[in-house]
Design a protein around this motif. Structure first.
Motif, short mmCIF file in Angstrom:
data_model
loop_
_atom_site.label_atom_id
_atom_site.label_comp_id
_atom_site.label_asym_id
_atom_site.label_seq_id
_atom_site.Cartn_x
_atom_site.Cartn_y
_atom_site.Cartn_z
N PRO A 1 10.36 10.31 -6.56
CA PRO A 1 10.57 9.37 -7.63
C PRO A 1 11.46 8.49 -7.14
O PRO A 1 11.65 7.09 -7.15
CB PRO A 1 10.74 9.89 -8.95
N LYS A 2 12.79 9.07 -6.97
CA LYS A 2 14.15 8.28 -6.48
C LYS A 2 13.86 7.36 -5.22
O LYS A 2 14.26 6.17 -5.15
CB LYS A 2 15.28 9.26 -6.49
N ALA A 3 13.05 7.99 -4.21
CA ALA A 3 12.86 7.36 -3.15
C ALA A 3 11.87 6.19 -3.26
O ALA A 3 12.06 4.91 -2.87
CB ALA A 3 12.43 8.05 -1.95
N ILE A 4 10.61 6.36 -4.27
CA ILE A 4 9.93 5.46 -4.47
C ILE A 4 10.53 4.07 -5.32
O ILE A 4 10.37 3.02 -4.98
CB ILE A 4 8.74 5.93 -5.44
N GLU A 5 11.50 4.49 -6.32
CA GLU A 5 12.17 3.48 -6.86
C GLU A 5 13.01 2.29 -5.88
O GLU A 5 13.18 1.33 -5.99
CB GLU A 5 13.17 3.75 -8.00
N LYS A 6 13.74 3.13 -5.00
CA LYS A 6 14.72 2.54 -3.92
C LYS A 6 13.61 1.62 -2.99
O LYS A 6 14.07 0.48 -2.91
CB LYS A 6 15.41 3.35 -3.06
N GLY B 1 0.80 -1.15 0.08
CA GLY B 1 0.10 -0.07 -0.11
C GLY B 1 0.79 1.31 -0.03
O GLY B 1 1.85 1.21 0.79
N ASP B 2 0.55 2.26 -0.82
CA ASP B 2 1.26 3.54 -0.92
C ASP B 2 1.04 4.39 0.21
O ASP B 2 1.75 5.40 0.58
CB ASP B 2 1.18 4.21 -2.05
N ASP B 3 0.23 4.20 1.14
CA ASP B 3 -0.14 4.62 2.34
C ASP B 3 -0.72 3.78 3.38
O ASP B 3 -1.20 2.93 3.03
CB ASP B 3 -0.72 6.14 2.27
N LEU B 4 -0.78 4.18 4.54
CA LEU B 4 -1.31 3.28 5.70
C LEU B 4 -2.60 3.08 5.73
O LEU B 4 -3.31 1.96 5.68
CB LEU B 4 -0.85 3.58 6.99
N SER C 1 4.60 9.21 -7.32
CA SER C 1 4.41 8.97 -8.86
C SER C 1 3.82 7.25 -8.94
O SER C 1 4.78 6.52 -8.59
CB SER C 1 5.43 9.07 -9.42
N ILE C 2 2.65 6.94 -9.18
CA ILE C 2 2.23 5.77 -9.52
C ILE C 2 2.85 5.31 -10.78
O ILE C 2 3.31 4.06 -10.95
CB ILE C 2 0.83 5.59 -9.68
N GLY C 3 3.25 6.18 -11.76
CA GLY C 3 4.13 5.87 -12.67
C GLY C 3 5.38 5.19 -12.59
O GLY C 3 5.83 4.27 -13.15
N LYS C 4 6.12 5.90 -11.72
CA LYS C 4 7.55 5.36 -11.20
C LYS C 4 7.11 3.97 -10.83
O LYS C 4 8.39 3.02 -10.92
CB LYS C 4 7.99 6.23 -10.22
N ALA C 5 6.12 3.85 -9.80
CA ALA C 5 5.85 2.41 -9.24
C ALA C 5 5.87 1.50 -10.44
O ALA C 5 6.22 0.38 -10.18
CB ALA C 5 4.71 2.44 -8.12
N ILE C 6 5.00 1.65 -11.48
CA ILE C 6 4.89 0.79 -12.38
C ILE C 6 6.28 0.42 -13.34
O ILE C 6 6.63 -0.47 -13.71
CB ILE C 6 3.44 1.13 -13.50
N ASP C 7 6.87 1.73 -13.62
CA ASP C 7 8.33 1.47 -14.20
C ASP C 7 9.05 0.26 -13.40
O ASP C 7 9.77 -0.32 -14.06
CB ASP C 7 8.96 2.75 -14.18
N VAL C 8 9.09 0.52 -12.04
CA VAL C 8 10.05 -0.41 -11.33
C VAL C 8 9.28 -1.80 -11.37
O VAL C 8 10.05 -2.91 -11.57
CB VAL C 8 9.87 0.06 -9.70
N ALA C 9 7.99 -1.76 -11.12
CA ALA C 9 7.42 -3.22 -11.28
C ALA C 9 7.60 -4.03 -12.74
O ALA C 9 7.95 -5.42 -12.54
CB ALA C 9 5.87 -2.97 -10.86
N THR C 10 7.79 -3.54 -13.97
CA THR C 10 7.68 -4.10 -15.13
C THR C 10 9.11 -4.56 -15.22
O THR C 10 9.31 -5.65 -16.09
CB THR C 10 7.56 -3.13 -16.14
N LYS C 11 10.03 -4.42 -14.34
CA LYS C 11 11.49 -4.90 -14.50
C LYS C 11 11.62 -6.23 -13.73
O LYS C 11 12.36 -7.07 -13.56
CB LYS C 11 12.61 -3.90 -13.99
N ILE C 12 10.44 -6.32 -12.77
CA ILE C 12 10.51 -7.46 -11.79
C ILE C 12 9.26 -8.44 -12.18
O ILE C 12 9.77 -9.70 -11.91
CB ILE C 12 10.15 -6.87 -10.20
#
Length: 460
Positions: free
Chosen positions: A66-71, A14-17, A104-115
């Protein structure tokens, strides 16, 4: 955290509690044995809760750059993948709170597509059961979850227009998300959803062949959720989990389908909620809905304590002690207390906070962290001096920080109360909140008498 349990139906981040407890609620309603953790759980932690159907992680990426989301998500998604659920869901707010620079939900999607090895990523934001409707890609939201408020197009919504970090200025979710990722976005629209299952699969294949890497699914009526759940479950394979993005509509859709197929039986018995007073409310919400709830509560046997933004400065120790002493005094007198940082978007403290940022007194990097940390420190100090049975934490961006300061490791739902905000039990070793009843409220949740409902234990 390699899991020995190969029967997990779903893992979510979840992106928040407050949004995470919303997802937890719908899983528990459906009869799934679910546990929500505050960090990716170790195998030792998972072993404490055998036979789980679902595991959630309550994150804070909604307020991150975005950078913190990615990490953060790189390790979180990998962690969820190792426990082998059939579905993995990135849970976002049903009002799609996000921007290219924050959450950024887009950044979350970008991370997920690599996994994850998805042919495409399903996106479901609609949640008719919560007053969230998506038609032809445009999102509409009722004013207040669990209320009968008016329905607005997202960019005309009085609360979302004035969100302090991600104000809504676009209701077309394809355009909104398109500012956050370069991936192609297709749409299974509201007319498509009314077709039969085989036609929906054919349409999804056509969209994929046209290059759609993300496919948004409309929904307007609750009966459509089970249809979407069927599609989602069909898309999941035994070899790789299906990764999806969306509101708790994902949990609603899947559990509606699983109940139809008797994979889940639904929960009809809940722990009886007694009246529990005094109640302590910690609010970091700037929503006008929460402001109205505080106003109503203070006219009905609740006492408010307004936090001065100066508490965030380096000279705040004395101020924190003052608030702690006020809380302890009121609770010992049996009075319900609301400790809050804001009373709606017109609160003068917002201007004061912005002035402190401009003057260099405060850093703009994470105000949600700062306020959440302050609320948590004051509450923890107070609860070490006097115990209570029920605690409320309000505000999607701040609640996760408060919970972590309080030392909460995980929570489980014990009873429904208001849609989107169940009563849970806190597991917090060596903390004064261990074992107490706890409620997390998002800014958009509830009628004006919300806090009284919580204290009285009325079941809705």
């Amino acid at each position: 955290m390699e899991s020995k349990n190969n029967n997990l139906l779903l893992g979510f981040y979840g992106d928040d509690l407050t949004g995470s407890t919303d997802a937890l609620e719908f899983l528990s309603y459906a009869g799934a044995k679910a546990m929500l953790f505050f960090t990716p759980p170790s195998q030792k932690q998972l072993n404490k809760y055998p036979s789980l159907d679902a595991v959630g992680i309550a994150g804070m990426t909604r307020s991150m750059p975005p950078k913190a989301i990615e990490k953060t998500l790189q390790s979180a998604f990998e962690s969820l993948k190792t426990i082998h659920p059939k579905h993995i869901h990135y849970k976002v707010c049903s009002t799609f709170d996000s921007s290219p620079t924050v959450g950024s939900i887009g950044k979350a999607i970008d991370v997920a597509t690599k996994i994850f090895n998805n042919p495409f990523i399903p996106l479901l934001v609609a949640a008719p059961h919560l007053g969230r409707y998506c038609t032809f890609g445009n999102l509409f939201a009722r004013m207040g979850i669990g209320s009968q408020g008016e329905i607005y197009r997202l960019d005309r919504h009085p609360s979302m227009q004035n969100h302090p970090s991600t104000p809504a200025n676009e209701s077309d979710l394809k355009l909104h998300l398109g500012k956050q990722t370069k991936k192609s976005i297709g749409l299974l629209n509201i007319l498509d959803i009314e077709q039969d299952f085989e036609e929906n699969i054919e349409q999804l294949n056509k969209l994929q062949q046209k290059g759609s890497e993300i496919i948004l699914m409309d929904a307007l009526y609750e009966y459509q959720m089970e249809r979407i759940g069927h599609l989602l479950d069909y898309l999941a394979t035994n070899n790789s989990p299906l990764f999806s993005v969306g509101s708790s509509g994902i949990e609603k859709a899947l559990t509606d389908y699983w109940r139809k197929k008797r994979k889940l039986t639904g929960c009809t018995h809940w722990e009886k909620l007694e009246k529990k007073e005094p109640v302590l409310v910690l609010s970091g919400s700037c929503s006008p809905i929460t402001s109205n709830q505080i106003e109503w509560a203070t006219a009905h046997n609740f006492y408010e304590i307004s936090i001065n933004p100066k508490i965030l400065t380096t000279k705040s120790r004395t101020l924190k002690e003052t608030y702690t002493n006020k809380i302890v005094t009121l609770l010992k007198e049996g009075k319900n207390v609301i400790l809050h940082t804001c009373r709606g978007p017109k609160d003068s403290r917002l201007r004061e906070t912005n002035s402190m940022i401009k003057s260099g007194e405060l850093e703009d990097s994470d105000i949600a962290f700062s306020f959440g940390n302050a609320l948590g420190q004051v509450a923890k100090s107070a609860l070490e001096q006097i115990s209570i049975d029920r605690l409320v934490i309000a505000g999607g961006d701040t609640s996760g920080h408060v919970a972590r300061v309080l030392g909460i490791e995980s929570i489980e739902m014990i009873a429904p109360l208001v849609k989107g905000a169940p009563i849970c039990k806190a597991h917090a070793p060596n903390s004064p909140v261990d074992g107490i009843e706890i409620n997390f409220k998002g800014g958009q949740v509830g009628d004006k008498n919300y806090f009284e409902i919580i204290s009285q234990g009325q079941i809705k």
